[in-house]
Write an enzyme that holds these catalytic residues in place. Structure first.
Site, PDB file in Angstrom:
ATOM      1  CG  ASP A 330      42.692  38.226  36.793  1.00 47.63           C
ATOM      2  OD1 ASP A 330      43.341  37.348  36.110  1.00 47.63           O
ATOM      3  OD2 ASP A 330      43.357  39.242  37.287  1.00 47.63           O
ATOM      4  CG  LEU A 357      45.609  40.698  34.899  1.00 45.51           C
ATOM      5  CD1 LEU A 357      44.790  40.553  33.648  1.00 45.51           C
ATOM      6  CD2 LEU A 357      46.840  41.829  34.382  1.00 45.51           C
ATOM      7  CG  ASP A 358      40.250  40.750  39.364  1.00 42.97           C
ATOM      8  OD1 ASP A 358      39.789  41.721  38.712  1.00 42.97           O
ATOM      9  OD2 ASP A 358      39.718  39.767  39.331  1.00 42.97           O
ATOM     10  CG  HIS A 359      44.200  40.393  44.092  1.00 44.53           C
ATOM     11  ND1 HIS A 359      43.621  40.625  45.479  1.00 44.53           N
ATOM     12  CD2 HIS A 359      43.958  39.348  43.742  1.00 44.53           C
ATOM     13  CE1 HIS A 359      42.982  39.505  45.675  1.00 44.53           C
ATOM     14  NE2 HIS A 359      43.267  38.567  44.551  1.00 44.53           N
ATOM     15  N   GLY A 362      42.888  46.785  41.644  1.00 43.71           N
ATOM     16  CA  GLY A 362      42.222  47.297  42.891  1.00 43.71           C
ATOM     17  C   GLY A 362      43.206  48.202  43.675  1.00 43.71           C
TER      18      GLY A 362
END
Length: 493
Positions: A330, A357-359, A362
């Protein structure tokens, strides 16, 4: 007609727009404040995940209506920084290692990622530095070099470094062009039915993914957040890691809720792995594209050999384009795509208030799996879904503020065809209101305390963020805390 971010993402998932009025939003000023619409992205990603869960739960439980969904900005903002709220016996984890940071170069900035020992070693090798080099040593080694040269040199050595770019510079990059041609959520269906039937649900809480077997081949936030969410919803999630790549204990503690964790050598223990795979409903992969191909575990190979299997692939840059085979995280995607400049400046780069971006990716990945399970319940066919952090970044920087649908621009066809709309099952009563988000009055987001909890575990006393996915009758916490990494038996529960 423009779309709200949640409606646009729901369309990408093939969801019935008549279900959207069943979503209520509690808006809280101060949550995930940034120059970019991070709060709107986070709210949309969690909202469609909860709606996909409610839809699947209604189908499996035989409900006349899909349960109502509530998206609370406070819960979402707290969960999007869950790694910062984690405590283990009162100790707060360290999110970034000393060599994971921005560095001044001769012509700008570069950001490195060296949280894992092997990435740190490769970074130092690429720079010609000793393995015991200090922050000052690395700063000196980088000061006289160009950022783009460092990027290519470190990548060639298997490390991670990305030069700071403006949004305009990234838009001209070949990878940005390839990413822009893809939908936010790539979705394709297998042509052969072969899925096992899942038992109807009964009792409470409503667990839409109960009995679903998920093989978790992911690392580092986005993939583990997706599988942690599936575990919340009742899935039997078994994370599998290679023995030579131990996970950071704090990262495992944050994203291991509701799961089990085992270690397998795919070369030596292939029979065991194939047995798990044969009985799996879902496989989620988060390694660099191509990394699992040598084991015959490419998404296409998995889908071909296992009719009815849902294969979900996550990557940093996308499994295509000039950077399709590169590793990424990220923080690095923010730097490459112009986000770091937007949140700061070319002279002093910044960052989003969360690894959004990660969360966000996900929760979108979990939503895509849940929708694929709903579709599979109708025809027994599996699905192949793909998401990329860089594509989520493109949506954040270029799609959400305009309120446009996140679909791909005109260009070459995606490797996985996108299916836009699948009609809801017949037991769902169409909503009379137009497909828009219902918003409840909210208050400011001052403290996260209302969305934090504590529980005992084998690891210690854990303080953690509660899940933000919420619908009527659904779970409010995970069934069990994370155990010790890699200590579970390689079998389904």
């Amino acid at each position: 007609m423009t779309h709200s971010p949640m409606a646009a993402a729901w369309q990408e998932l093939g969801g019935d727009p008549a279900l959207l009025p069943g979503v209520s939003t509690v808006v809280r000023a101060g949550a995930l404040e940034a120059r970019l619409p991070v709060r709107e992205l986070a709210r949309a990603c969690v909202g469609v995940c909860a709606l996909a869960a409610a839809e699947l739960g209604a189908r499996r439980a035989g409900l006349a209506q899909v349960p109502r969904v509530t998206v609370d900005d406070g819960a979402v903002a707290t969960a999007f920084v869950s790694e910062r709220h984690l405590t283990i016996d009162g100790r707060a984890p360290v999110s970034f290692a000393p060599l994971s940071r921005f560095w001044r170069t001769a012509d700008g900035w570069v950001r490195t990622h060296a949280n894992y020992p092997h990435h740190r070693a490769r970074l130092l090798d690429a720079l010609g530095a000793a393995q015991d080099a200090t922050v000052e040593d690395v700063a000196g080694a980088l000061a006289g070099r160009s950022a783009r040269e460092v990027e290519e040199t470190v990548y060639a050595a298997g490390g991670l470094a990305v030069a700071l770019r403006t949004a305009k510079e990234w838009a001209a990059h070949g990878q940005a062009v390839a990413v822009a041609r893809r939908p936010l959520i790539e979705r394709g269906r297998s042509g052969t039915a072969g899925a096992r039937a899942l038992a109807p649900l009964g009792g409470g809480p409503l667990l839409p993914a109960a009995g679903v077997r998920v093989l978790d081949l992911t690392r580092v936030i986005a993939g583990p957040v997706a599988t942690r969410t599936l575990a919340l919803l009742g899935a039997d999630v078994l994370r599998v890691d290679a023995p030579g790549l131990p996970e950071d204990p704090d990262a495992h503690a944050d994203t291991g809720f509701g799961k089990r964790s085992t270690v397998l050598d795919l070369a030596a223990d292939r029979h065991t792995f194939d047995g798990l795979l044969a009985a799996a409903d879902v496989v989620v992969t988060g390694y660099r594209p191509g990394a699992l191909d040598r084991f015959g575990l490419s998404p296409e190979a998995l889908a071909e050999r296992h009719p009815g299997l849902i294969v979900a692939q996550l990557s940093a840059w996308g499994a295509y384009g000039p950077w399709g085979g590169r590793r990424g995280f990220d923080s690095l995607v923010q730097v490459a795509t112009g986000i770091a400049v937007t949140e700061g400046s070319p002279e002093r780069p910044g960052a989003l208030p969360a690894q959004a971006l990660d969360h966000g990716t996900g929760y979108l990945l979990a939503a895509a799996v849940l929708r694929a399970l709903t579709e599979r319940a109708q025809d027994g066919r599996g699905s192949l879904v793909r998401l990329a952090l860089a594509r989520t970044a493109a949506w954040l920087t270029d799609g959400i503020e305009r309120g446009e649908a996140p679909g791909a621009a005109t260009g070459p066809a995606a490797e996985v065809p996108s299916e836009r709309h699948v009609a809801g099952p017949p037991y769902i009563r169409p909503a009379v209101e137009p497909p828009s988000e219902r918003r409840a009055a909210g208050v400011s987001y001052d403290r996260p305390d209302a969305w934090l909890s504590e529980r005992d575990s084998q690891i210690g006393r854990l303080g953690h963020a509660l899940p933000p996915v919420s619908f009527t009758g659904g779970p409010t916490d995970w069934s069990h805390p994370p155990g010790l990494w890699g200590t579970d038996t390689a079998r389904w529960a």
